[in-house]
Design a protein around this motif. Structure first.
Motif, PDB file in Angstrom:
ATOM      1  N   TYR A 230       0.615  -0.963  -0.131  1.00 40.75           N
ATOM      2  CA  TYR A 230       0.154   0.110  -0.051  1.00 40.75           C
ATOM      3  C   TYR A 230       0.811   1.234   0.119  1.00 40.75           C
ATOM      4  O   TYR A 230       0.570   2.072  -0.855  1.00 40.75           O
ATOM      5  CB  TYR A 230      -0.869   0.016   1.289  1.00 40.75           C
ATOM      6  N   GLU A 234       1.049   4.136  -2.739  1.00 43.65           N
ATOM      7  CA  GLU A 234       0.580   5.659  -2.513  1.00 43.65           C
ATOM      8  C   GLU A 234       1.826   6.377  -3.011  1.00 43.65           C
ATOM      9  O   GLU A 234       1.285   7.403  -3.639  1.00 43.65           O
ATOM     10  CB  GLU A 234       0.622   5.934  -0.720  1.00 43.65           C
ATOM     11  N   GLU A 260      -4.285   5.482  -8.944  1.00 44.81           N
ATOM     12  CA  GLU A 260      -5.129   5.626  -7.957  1.00 44.81           C
ATOM     13  C   GLU A 260      -5.791   4.337  -7.635  1.00 44.81           C
ATOM     14  O   GLU A 260      -6.169   3.931  -6.765  1.00 44.81           O
ATOM     15  CB  GLU A 260      -6.179   6.617  -8.505  1.00 44.81           C
ATOM     16  N   ARG A 263      -3.696   2.138  -5.572  1.00 48.44           N
ATOM     17  CA  ARG A 263      -3.522   2.321  -4.228  1.00 48.44           C
ATOM     18  C   ARG A 263      -5.016   2.093  -3.588  1.00 48.44           C
ATOM     19  O   ARG A 263      -4.806   1.512  -2.367  1.00 48.44           O
ATOM     20  CB  ARG A 263      -3.352   3.910  -4.411  1.00 48.44           C
ATOM     21  N   SER A 264      -6.066   2.004  -4.223  1.00 46.25           N
ATOM     22  CA  SER A 264      -7.223   1.538  -3.595  1.00 46.25           C
ATOM     23  C   SER A 264      -7.265   0.143  -3.171  1.00 46.25           C
ATOM     24  O   SER A 264      -7.648  -0.364  -2.419  1.00 46.25           O
ATOM     25  CB  SER A 264      -8.422   1.881  -4.364  1.00 46.25           C
ATOM     26  N   ASN A 265      -6.841  -0.678  -4.156  1.00 45.74           N
ATOM     27  CA  ASN A 265      -6.925  -2.132  -4.168  1.00 45.74           C
ATOM     28  C   ASN A 265      -5.684  -2.569  -3.116  1.00 45.74           C
ATOM     29  O   ASN A 265      -6.125  -3.458  -2.269  1.00 45.74           O
ATOM     30  CB  ASN A 265      -6.437  -2.752  -5.492  1.00 45.74           C
ATOM     31  N   GLN A 267      -4.993  -0.588  -0.528  1.00 41.25           N
ATOM     32  CA  GLN A 267      -5.535  -0.273   0.619  1.00 41.25           C
ATOM     33  C   GLN A 267      -6.472  -1.457   1.381  1.00 41.25           C
ATOM     34  O   GLN A 267      -6.635  -1.743   2.395  1.00 41.25           O
ATOM     35  CB  GLN A 267      -6.353   1.090   0.682  1.00 41.25           C
TER      36      GLN A 267
END
Length: 588
Positions: A230, A234, A260, A263-265, A267
């Protein structure tokens, strides 16, 4: 042999010329009454000789400047045409400021965004590094706590075993009166219970608890790995956002969207891994208790009809002897639970201490600084362009527009050629000098320039030291003559006549050019000496079309014959009487 004429001018200086008449018939000079031949003579006098060099050339500007666009902008106004004259300070091109001001604002926002991104990245890096350093410090402390807790658990186990053994010994002594079989059976039962309990403890410590701890460590490592992924996602997103902020191209936009999403995956993966770890952490298997094994074997009686089935868990009775081990067992259970938690925390801190904190490297920090500096430069450049464009393009000097490449209403980029201006206050005439005259030309000599019937004073400013050839193959030397005081009647590119004032000799002995002859031995002239024609070898200096400077050979006042005709050296002759046709001339 006559010396060829040169284009020269004599200065004001009187030269007496006696006009010649017809030459009389020769007679015997010794016979009285015979007439001597008459010859036209001049007198060697003092005067000035001015050399001049005639040339023609083209009027050119001494200074030319090509103007370029100072910015990327739309041209609002072009206030000139090719061939027009303009005054110094005149604004010639004006730009539309809307796009430039927008670019300046964008540059300011890029600088601010870059600084915030850099600070955010550094903060995260510092936090990760601090977390790792704290974990490294915690590992040593936890290792000491785990070792101490293991010793405490071992002491509780030893204490429990000792208490149990002591109680068993007491119970055995109190039950000595019972039948040997019952005592032996009870002793065997207790041994079996102890064996089963110790076996359970062994399995718990060597298999169950390590298996749980290994699984807990695996889940913790997975959570830490997910956190690392993560953090990397980022950082990738931040760099993509920085690139997109500087250049919102389709490639950068797509890269930002992908970063983006990654990053979401990452997280979600981290949150899931952390939740699994925390859930499993609550599922630690309990340590086995001795009380769980007190009824594991069949009970035997003492032969009197009574049995040991009513003996409380943890109590060993021999009739009068009883011991309670529940306190030690509870303490052992709590100590084992505390040990498991310490071991789990140690594993977690070790994983953090050994993991890559993704700290910003020195090179990455320097790169971010360079990126911010570049943004600052772009901001300064945008601001300077706006200021420059506000001023427009102004003529630096009085001149004439010789070339126009800009079109009103068009959009130009920085560095685009707009127009060329030639200075009309600094005007020259480019001339070519014959190889016979170039040695007479020097810088700073004065000249007279004739242009469209009007005369101007000028000055020689440069003489080339490299000869060129014209279309006929003749060698020429180029020179440049500045018009000292040009006016509005001077047009660039037109032809002009130039008379250069070369060397000048003042107060020197001069003779008319036609009386000076040139032979194999040099220059000479004929004079009358005591009524006899004599040849004089002379040295000459400067010369003009009409007069020649004499430096040696004759003296002032000598009578020099213009043309001896058919007469010869040594013959008698007489000068034509001055009253017959005498004139006095002045050199122009």
């Amino acid at each position: 042999m006559k010396k060829p004429k040169k284009k020269l001018v004599i200065g004001v200086g009187a030269v007496a010329v006696v006009a010649a008449g017809a030459i009389a018939v020769l007679g015997n000079p010794g016979k009285e009454g015979e007439t001597l031949p008459k010859v036209e003579v001049v007198e060697a006098v003092t005067g000035d000789v001015q050399q001049t060099v005639e040339a023609s050339g083209t009027v050119v500007s001494e200074e030319e400047k090509t103007y370029f666009s100072p910015a990327n902008a739309k041209v609002d106004e072009v206030s000139f045409k090719e061939g027009e004259t303009v005054k110094a300070g005149t604004k010639l091109v004006e730009f539309n400021m809307k796009d430039l001001e927008r670019e300046e604002k964008k540059a300011e926002l890029n600088v601010k965004s870059g600084k915030l991104d850099m600070q955010n990245t550094l903060n995260k890096s510092d936090k990760a590094v601090k977390k790792q350093k704290d974990a490294q410090g915690n590992v040593a402390s936890l290792e000491q706590q785990v070792a101490a807790q293991k010793n405490y658990v071992a002491s509780l186990k030893s204490q429990l075993a000792q208490v149990t053994a002591d109680a068993q010994a007491q119970a055995a002594a109190e039950a000595a009166r019972k039948a040997e079989e019952a005592r032996k059976a009870q002793e065997k039962k207790q041994q079996e219970i102890q064996r089963q309990y110790e076996e359970a403890v062994r399995i718990y410590e060597s298999e169950t608890l390590p298996a749980y701890q290994n699984r807990l460590n695996e889940l913790n490592s997975a959570a830490n790995q997910a956190l690392t992924v993560y953090n990397q996602a980022e950082n990738t997103y931040q760099m993509a956002f920085t690139a997109w902020s500087a250049d919102q191209s389709p490639e950068n936009t797509e890269a930002l969207s992908q970063a983006e999403a990654d990053r979401s995956n990452a997280q979600v993966e981290y949150q899931n891994a952390q939740a699994v770890y925390e859930d499993y952490k609550t599922q630690m298997p309990p340590a086995p208790l001795l009380s769980d094994f007190t009824g594991a074997s069949d009970l035997v009686t003492d032969g009197t009809g009574s049995d040991f089935s009513d003996t409380p868990s943890g109590d060993i009775s021999g009739g009068t002897v009883s011991v309670d081990t529940s306190g030690i067992e509870i303490a052992l259970e709590q100590a084992s639970s505390d040990l498991a938690e310490l071991q789990s925390e140690l594993a977690s801190q070790e994983a953090i201490a050994e993991a890559d904190p993704n700290a910003v490297t020195k090179e990455e920090k320097e790169k971010m600084k360079i990126t911010n500096n570049l943004s600052e430069l772009e901001k300064m450049s945008a601001k300077e362009l706006v200021e420059s464009a506000k001023k427009g393009v102004t003529a630096d000097f009085n001149g004439v527009i010789s070339k126009v490449t800009v079109v009103e209403g068009s959009t130009v980029t920085q560095g685009t050629e707009l127009f060329t201006l030639q200075n009309t206050d600094k005007v020259d005439v480019d001339v070519n000098i014959s190889k016979y005259d170039y040695d007479k030309i020097q810088e700073n000599q004065k000249a007279e320039i004739t242009l469209a019937g009007k005369k101007y004073e000028g000055t020689v400013t440069s003489v080339s030291h490299i000869a060129t050839q014209n279309e006929k193959g003749a060698s020429l030397i180029s020179a440049r003559v500045r018009i000292d005081d040009p006016d509005e009647n001077v047009f660039l590119g037109v032809d002009a006549k130039v008379t250069i004032q070369a060397d000048k000799a003042e107060d020197v002995l001069v003779l008319p050019a036609e009386v000076v002859n040139i032979g194999k031995q040099g220059s000479f002239c004929y004079v009358l000496e005591d009524g006899v024609i004599a040849k004089k070898n002379i040295e000459t200096g400067l010369s003009s079309d009409d007069y020649i400077e004499v430096t040696e050979g004759i003296e002032e006042g000598d009578t020099v014959i213009r043309d001896i005709g058919t007469l010869q050296e040594g013959m008698p002759a007489e000068a034509m009487a001055s009253g017959d046709a005498a004139v006095t001339g002045e050199g122009a």
